[in-house]
Design a protein around this motif. Structure first.
Motif, short mmCIF file in Angstrom:
data_model
loop_
_atom_site.label_atom_id
_atom_site.label_comp_id
_atom_site.label_asym_id
_atom_site.label_seq_id
_atom_site.Cartn_x
_atom_site.Cartn_y
_atom_site.Cartn_z
N LEU A 4 0.82 -1.20 0.00
CA LEU A 4 0.00 0.00 0.00
C LEU A 4 0.86 1.26 0.00
N ALA A 5 1.93 1.24 0.78
CA ALA A 5 2.83 2.39 0.84
C ALA A 5 3.52 2.60 -0.51
N ILE A 6 3.95 1.52 -1.14
CA ILE A 6 4.61 1.61 -2.44
C ILE A 6 3.61 2.12 -3.49
N SER A 7 2.39 1.65 -3.44
CA SER A 7 1.37 2.09 -4.39
C SER A 7 1.08 3.58 -4.23
N LEU A 8 0.98 4.02 -2.99
CA LEU A 8 0.73 5.45 -2.75
C LEU A 8 1.90 6.31 -3.21
N LEU A 9 3.13 5.83 -3.01
CA LEU A 9 4.30 6.57 -3.48
C LEU A 9 4.34 6.64 -5.00
N ILE A 10 3.93 5.57 -5.67
CA ILE A 10 3.90 5.57 -7.13
C ILE A 10 2.84 6.55 -7.64
N VAL A 11 1.68 6.55 -7.00
CA VAL A 11 0.62 7.48 -7.40
C VAL A 11 1.06 8.92 -7.15
N LEU A 12 1.70 9.17 -6.01
CA LEU A 12 2.19 10.51 -5.69
C LEU A 12 3.28 10.95 -6.68
N ALA A 13 4.19 10.06 -7.01
CA ALA A 13 5.24 10.38 -7.97
C ALA A 13 4.65 10.64 -9.35
N GLY A 14 3.65 9.89 -9.75
CA GLY A 14 3.00 10.13 -11.03
C GLY A 14 2.28 11.47 -11.07
N ALA A 15 1.62 11.83 -9.98
CA ALA A 15 0.92 13.12 -9.91
C ALA A 15 1.91 14.27 -9.97
N VAL A 16 3.02 14.16 -9.24
CA VAL A 16 4.04 15.21 -9.27
C VAL A 16 4.66 15.29 -10.66
N GLY A 17 4.90 14.16 -11.26
CA GLY A 17 5.46 14.15 -12.61
C GLY A 17 4.53 14.80 -13.62
N MET A 18 3.24 14.51 -13.54
CA MET A 18 2.28 15.12 -14.45
C MET A 18 2.19 16.64 -14.21
N LEU A 19 2.25 17.04 -12.93
CA LEU A 19 2.23 18.47 -12.62
C LEU A 19 3.44 19.17 -13.20
N LEU A 20 4.61 18.58 -13.07
CA LEU A 20 5.82 19.17 -13.65
C LEU A 20 5.74 19.21 -15.17
N LEU A 21 5.19 18.16 -15.76
CA LEU A 21 5.03 18.14 -17.21
C LEU A 21 4.09 19.25 -17.68
N LEU A 22 2.98 19.44 -16.97
CA LEU A 22 2.06 20.51 -17.32
C LEU A 22 2.68 21.89 -17.12
N LEU A 23 3.46 22.04 -16.05
CA LEU A 23 4.11 23.33 -15.82
C LEU A 23 5.13 23.65 -16.89
N THR A 24 5.88 22.66 -17.34
CA THR A 24 6.85 22.94 -18.40
C THR A 24 6.16 23.15 -19.74
N TRP A 25 5.03 22.51 -19.95
CA TRP A 25 4.33 22.65 -21.23
C TRP A 25 3.61 24.00 -21.32
N PHE A 26 2.86 24.36 -20.27
CA PHE A 26 2.06 25.58 -20.30
C PHE A 26 2.69 26.74 -19.54
N GLY A 27 3.70 26.50 -18.76
CA GLY A 27 4.28 27.53 -17.91
C GLY A 27 4.91 28.68 -18.67
N SER A 28 5.59 28.40 -19.76
CA SER A 28 6.25 29.48 -20.50
C SER A 28 5.24 30.40 -21.15
N ARG A 29 4.08 29.91 -21.49
CA ARG A 29 3.05 30.75 -22.11
C ARG A 29 2.44 31.71 -21.11
N SER A 30 2.32 31.30 -19.86
CA SER A 30 1.70 32.17 -18.87
C SER A 30 2.69 33.18 -18.30
N ILE A 31 3.98 32.93 -18.42
CA ILE A 31 4.97 33.86 -17.89
C ILE A 31 5.15 35.04 -18.83
N THR A 32 5.26 34.79 -20.11
CA THR A 32 5.45 35.86 -21.09
C THR A 32 4.14 36.11 -21.82
N PRO A 33 3.43 37.19 -21.46
CA PRO A 33 2.16 37.47 -22.14
C PRO A 33 2.38 37.92 -23.57
#
Length: 91
Positions: A4-33
Motif C-alpha cells: 500500500l505504501a509503495i502504491s501510494l508513493l507511485i501514485v504521488l510520484a505520477g501526480a508530481v510528474g504530471m504536474l511538472l510536465l504541465l508546468l513545463t508545457w504551459f508555464g512558459s506561455r503564462s509567464i510571457t504574455p
C-alpha cells in the motif's frame, strides 16, 4: 502494508510528474504574455493627441478644478457653452 505504501508513493510520484510536465508545457506561455500591438491604438506619447484631433474638438478639463462639485459645475455650465462655440463651422 508495504504494498500500500509503495502504491501510494507511485501514485504521488505520477501526480508530481504530471504536474511538472504541465508546468513545463504551459508555464512558459503564462509567464510571457503575448501583446498584440494591432489592438492597442495608443502606443506613443503623441498618439492620444492625434486621436483627439481626429475625432473633433477636444476640450480639456481645467487644472484648477479639484473637487467633484467644481467639476460637475464646470461640465454643466461652461462645457456646453464651449462645445456650442466649437460646433459652429468656421469659414
Amino acid at each position: 502494508m508495504a504494498d500500500l505504501a509503495i502504491s501510494l508513493l507511485i501514485v504521488l510520484a505520477g501526480a508530481v510528474g504530471m504536474l511538472l510536465l504541465l508546468l513545463t508545457w504551459f508555464g512558459s506561455r503564462s509567464i510571457t504574455p503575448e501583446i498584440e500591438d494591432d489592438f492597442d491604438p495608443i502606443v506613443g506619447s503623441r498618439d492620444p493627441i492625434a486621436i483627439y484631433e481626429s475625432h473633433g474638438p477636444y476640450i480639456p478639463m481645467p487644472e484648477h478644478l479639484k473637487t467633484h462639485d467644481q467639476m460637475v459645475e464646470w461640465m454643466t455650465k461652461e462645457l456646453p457653452r464651449l462645445t456650442a462655440g466649437a460646433a459652429t463651422p468656421r469659414g
